[in-house]
Design a protein around this motif. Sequence first.
Motif, mmCIF file in Angstrom:
data_model
loop_
_atom_site.group_PDB
_atom_site.id
_atom_site.type_symbol
_atom_site.label_atom_id
_atom_site.label_comp_id
_atom_site.label_asym_id
_atom_site.label_seq_id
_atom_site.Cartn_x
_atom_site.Cartn_y
_atom_site.Cartn_z
ATOM 1 N N LEU A 295 0.831 -1.202 0.000
ATOM 2 C CA LEU A 295 0.000 0.000 0.000
ATOM 3 C C LEU A 295 0.865 1.251 0.000
ATOM 4 C CD1 LEU A 295 -2.617 -1.213 2.620
ATOM 5 C CD2 LEU A 295 -3.049 -0.886 0.185
ATOM 6 N N ASN B 238 2.355 1.912 -3.434
ATOM 7 C CA ASN B 238 1.371 2.432 -4.387
ATOM 8 C C ASN B 238 0.790 3.772 -3.965
ATOM 9 O OD1 ASN B 238 1.668 0.115 -5.956
ATOM 10 N ND2 ASN B 238 0.064 -0.979 -4.849
ATOM 11 N N ASN C 60 -1.190 4.542 -1.534
ATOM 12 C CA ASN C 60 -2.614 4.449 -1.235
ATOM 13 C C ASN C 60 -2.958 5.159 0.069
ATOM 14 O OD1 ASN C 60 -2.346 1.218 -2.553
ATOM 15 N ND2 ASN C 60 -3.597 2.784 -3.481
ATOM 16 N N TYR C 61 -4.173 5.675 0.133
ATOM 17 C CA TYR C 61 -4.693 6.276 1.354
ATOM 18 C C TYR C 61 -5.668 5.310 2.011
ATOM 19 C CZ TYR C 61 -2.965 11.044 0.509
ATOM 20 O OH TYR C 61 -2.175 12.154 0.338
ATOM 21 N N SER D 290 -11.838 5.041 -0.896
ATOM 22 C CA SER D 290 -10.394 4.776 -0.824
ATOM 23 C C SER D 290 -9.895 4.020 -2.056
ATOM 24 C CB SER D 290 -10.062 3.966 0.437
ATOM 25 O OG SER D 290 -10.595 2.661 0.347
ATOM 26 N N SER D 291 -10.782 3.851 -3.041
ATOM 27 C CA SER D 291 -10.450 3.094 -4.262
ATOM 28 C C SER D 291 -9.993 1.677 -3.936
ATOM 29 C CB SER D 291 -9.375 3.829 -5.074
ATOM 30 O OG SER D 291 -9.832 5.081 -5.497
ATOM 31 N N ALA E 287 -8.482 0.617 -1.211
ATOM 32 C CA ALA E 287 -7.318 0.480 -0.328
ATOM 33 C C ALA E 287 -7.722 -0.022 1.060
ATOM 34 C CB ALA E 287 -6.588 1.816 -0.214
ATOM 35 N N ARG F 210 -10.280 9.328 -6.480
ATOM 36 C CA ARG F 210 -8.911 9.640 -6.079
ATOM 37 C C ARG F 210 -9.006 10.427 -4.789
ATOM 38 N NH1 ARG F 210 -3.855 8.492 -5.073
ATOM 39 N NH2 ARG F 210 -2.440 10.255 -5.208
#
Length: 483
Positions: free
Chosen positions: A321, A324, A326-327, A412-413, A415, A446
């Motif tokens: 994560l 990438n 990620n949040y 969070s797409s 995540a 996003r």
Amino acid sequence: MSSLGNIFRKNREALNTRTAKIGGYSFIMAVFVLAILIAVNVAVSSLPSTWTHYDISAAQLYSVTSSTKAVVQNLTDDITIYWITQDGSEDTIVEKLLDVYDALSDHVTIEKTNPDIYPTFAAQYTDDTVYNNSLIVECAERYRYISYNDIYESDYSSYYTTGSAAYSFDGEGAITTAIDDVTSEDLPLIYIVTGHGEADLSETFTESLENQNIETAEFSLLTVDEIPEDADAILIYAPTSDISEEEATMLTEYLADGGRLFVISGPQEDDEMTNLHTLLENNGITSEEGIVMEGSRSNYAFGWPYVLLPELGDSDITSELSENNNYIIAAIAQGFTIGNTPSGVTVTSLLTTTDESFSKIDGYGMTSSEKEENDIDGPFAVAVSVEDTQSGGMMVWISSDSIMDDTYVSYSSGANSDFVMNALSWMIGETDAISIRSKSLSYSYRTISTSQATLIKVCLIALIPLIYLGMGLEDVYKRRKQA
């Protein structure tokens, strides 16, 4: 005869001219080049599609993740994927994706089966209606049917607010999960604790468990004398009331015997989790009162300081994560403080707030999001992992009940889901467990912080127009000077 001889003589002389020689040379070279092109074309057509096709689709529909490569390339058993489709009705995306699987391993065979020619073929695998481009993954006597409706997913959860549905392609996740399923002898089993007002698993959580081939069963700690021996892990999901002292003792002994416990439990509005929190205290972790608020504008979302965007810790659970960028969205979370841990126990902060964070003592009764005199200063951990190197016991605790809510997983797409499933995989020892996101065919969110959103607005509304205005004024000045 003489006239005919003259004609032959003239033709021969014409062929001996410089122009004729150049023309003949050009013709021979053209034939030679054409032969080379045909040979190259034939050679290239015989190469695997992964060598000749380049995936330029925005969602990388024709590419596979490292998880899929690990599963497929490590196969020792032969897999057959039956592609059930009528001639002329082939789905191009499915076809190219199957080519990728075929190229990854000699143990994978793709067989196209026309239901018009073999109308009863699929009936031996499923009683469902079989649509074109459905798949059957088979290994020896085990098989798994993948409906075309499971390859393309539709999400109407936001239809009434946005006026549109979200569509995604989950071909890779469905196929790789099926391969892992038919080649695995024993699937992980997680027992879900009931009897304390626990929330039902969200649709996303349920699908994530199924996609990782994790089986679940519900049970009550009050009706058993000990944790079932076949439990790979115990899950406590968003309880609204505390466990008893006897239950806490049972879970403590379970961890001491090498058990695995996964807890998702945050701040409560009415009941305090005194007995449940003893599991934290036994490992040197203190649960602070109230709800965590973030003071750094870069670390909360949607303008709400309690919707945290915590920083990722250093762990096998979070490494991918972090790579990438990620949040993780942790809304309405409780703060943990890590103190002195027992000998042989390693506590890792998986999600951490900033130094500007604080915990509102008033919790759900707060009347202001600003820091007040009695509020507790951060930073805090809002997710921790605990590993006992002596007993082998493991525990992961996430202090936000909404971490797997469909809404926050979407924002969070995916995540949030990846984080939770990575933590589960780490606990149950499934290091190659599959966590493959479906690929959006429309759009994906996003997630950005408030400060980032402000910066973008300033650039678009002020900075860029001012730059163009300055360039225009400079051009006007130069023209007038030249005149």
